[in-house]
Write a protein that holds these residues in place. Structure first.
Motif, PDB file in Angstrom:
ATOM      1  N   MET A   1       0.844  -1.175   0.000  1.00 37.22           N
ATOM      2  CA  MET A   1       0.000   0.000   0.000  1.00 37.22           C
ATOM      3  C   MET A   1       0.892   1.242   0.000  1.00 37.22           C
ATOM      4  N   ALA A   2       0.461   2.260  -0.712  1.00 39.95           N
ATOM      5  CA  ALA A   2       1.250   3.481  -0.852  1.00 39.95           C
ATOM      6  C   ALA A   2       1.208   4.352   0.383  1.00 39.95           C
ATOM      7  N   GLY A   3       0.279   4.120   1.286  1.00 41.58           N
ATOM      8  CA  GLY A   3       0.200   4.930   2.485  1.00 41.58           C
ATOM      9  C   GLY A   3      -1.203   5.436   2.729  1.00 41.58           C
ATOM     10  N   GLN A   4      -1.292   6.366   3.667  1.00 43.26           N
ATOM     11  CA  GLN A   4      -2.578   6.933   4.037  1.00 43.26           C
ATOM     12  C   GLN A   4      -2.494   8.451   4.016  1.00 43.26           C
ATOM     13  N   ILE A   5      -3.611   9.085   3.682  1.00 41.12           N
ATOM     14  CA  ILE A   5      -3.711  10.537   3.767  1.00 41.12           C
ATOM     15  C   ILE A   5      -5.008  10.883   4.490  1.00 41.12           C
ATOM     16  N   PRO A   6      -4.980  11.911   5.327  1.00 41.40           N
ATOM     17  CA  PRO A   6      -6.205  12.320   6.012  1.00 41.40           C
ATOM     18  C   PRO A   6      -7.141  13.054   5.050  1.00 41.40           C
ATOM     19  N   LEU A   7      -8.450  12.880   5.252  1.00 42.19           N
ATOM     20  CA  LEU A   7      -9.444  13.553   4.430  1.00 42.19           C
ATOM     21  C   LEU A   7      -9.381  15.076   4.624  1.00 42.19           C
ATOM     22  N   VAL A   8      -9.074  15.515   5.845  1.00 39.37           N
ATOM     23  CA  VAL A   8      -8.951  16.945   6.151  1.00 39.37           C
ATOM     24  C   VAL A   8      -7.571  17.212   6.731  1.00 39.37           C
ATOM     25  N   ASP A   9      -7.057  18.410   6.529  1.00 36.25           N
ATOM     26  CA  ASP A   9      -5.687  18.692   6.967  1.00 36.25           C
ATOM     27  C   ASP A   9      -5.531  18.806   8.476  1.00 36.25           C
ATOM     28  N   TYR A  10      -6.622  18.915   9.218  1.00 35.42           N
ATOM     29  CA  TYR A  10      -6.506  19.012  10.679  1.00 35.42           C
ATOM     30  C   TYR A  10      -6.601  17.647  11.372  1.00 35.42           C
ATOM     31  N   LEU A  11      -6.725  16.573  10.600  1.00 32.71           N
ATOM     32  CA  LEU A  11      -6.640  15.216  11.143  1.00 32.71           C
ATOM     33  C   LEU A  11      -5.189  14.770  11.021  1.00 32.71           C
ATOM     34  N   ILE A  12      -4.564  14.477  12.147  1.00 26.95           N
ATOM     35  CA  ILE A  12      -3.155  14.090  12.179  1.00 26.95           C
ATOM     36  C   ILE A  12      -3.069  12.580  12.382  1.00 26.95           C
ATOM     37  N   LEU A  13      -2.446  11.903  11.429  1.00 32.66           N
ATOM     38  CA  LEU A  13      -2.339  10.443  11.481  1.00 32.66           C
ATOM     39  C   LEU A  13      -0.952   9.962  11.858  1.00 32.66           C
ATOM     40  N   ASP A  14       0.076  10.745  11.579  1.00 31.64           N
ATOM     41  CA  ASP A  14       1.452  10.263  11.692  1.00 31.64           C
ATOM     42  C   ASP A  14       2.170  10.716  12.958  1.00 31.64           C
ATOM     43  N   ASP A  15       1.434  10.973  14.004  1.00 31.54           N
ATOM     44  CA  ASP A  15       2.033  11.479  15.236  1.00 31.54           C
ATOM     45  C   ASP A  15       1.645  10.572  16.407  1.00 31.54           C
ATOM     46  N   GLY A  16       1.770   9.260  16.211  1.00 32.75           N
ATOM     47  CA  GLY A  16       1.356   8.317  17.257  1.00 32.75           C
ATOM     48  C   GLY A  16      -0.136   8.065  17.167  1.00 32.75           C
ATOM     49  N   GLU A  17      -0.878   8.505  18.159  1.00 31.46           N
ATOM     50  CA  GLU A  17      -2.330   8.347  18.201  1.00 31.46           C
ATOM     51  C   GLU A  17      -2.997   9.374  17.273  1.00 31.46           C
ATOM     52  N   PRO A  18      -3.936   8.945  16.401  1.00 32.60           N
ATOM     53  CA  PRO A  18      -4.635   9.929  15.571  1.00 32.60           C
ATOM     54  C   PRO A  18      -5.329  10.977  16.444  1.00 32.60           C
ATOM     55  N   HIS A  19      -5.272  12.225  15.992  1.00 27.08           N
ATOM     56  CA  HIS A  19      -5.902  13.313  16.736  1.00 27.08           C
ATOM     57  C   HIS A  19      -6.182  14.481  15.805  1.00 27.08           C
TER      58      HIS A  19
END
Length: 132
Positions: A1-19
């Motif tokens: 898989m090429a990876g993941q991107i958040p639907l909105v820019d204020y969703l953070i996926l790559d900083d441990g726990e999503p927030h």
């Protein structure tokens, strides 16, 4: 898989726990998720990024029965108070009926895949689900 991107820019996926990350006005403390040139409360132009709590309380909700073509219904639209920051999001992983949802219900942030593009990149959305 090429990876993941958040639907909105204020969703953070790559900083441990999503927030979620909001922009907080340095002058009055108002928080916003969208881009701002000035604070809607005090007109200051100085903001700082702040992490939003991942758990909250449902403040209001509605069960949506009719939507644009292609949008599955029913679903639950809500406003969740995340330690003082109001977040508009759908409630997920709960039956969309008043027997299972109430104002004051404790919920937590969750993420889920929305779709995958031709290169294998997965789009990730967020919502809130009942807290255990």
């Amino acid at each position: 898989m090429a990876g993941q991107i958040p639907l909105v820019d204020y969703l953070i996926l790559d900083d441990g726990e999503p927030h979620l990350m909001a922009r907080e006005c340095i002058n009055c403390g108002a928080r916003f998720f969208d881009r701002r040139n000035a604070c809607a409360s005090c007109f200051s132009t100085d903001f700082t990024p702040v992490r939003v709590a991942t758990e909250g309380t449902v403040r209001t909700f509605t069960i949506v029965s009719f939507a644009a073509p292609g949008i599955p219904t029913p679903f639950v639209a809500s406003v969740v108070d995340c330690d003082g920051t109001p977040v508009r999001a759908n409630l997920v992983n709960v039956e969309p009926d008043p027997e299972h949802i109430r104002d004051g219900m404790k919920v937590r942030l969750t993420t889920y895949p929305i779709g995958t593009d031709s290169e294998g990149t997965e789009a990730i959305g967020f919502g809130f689900e009942p807290a255990a």
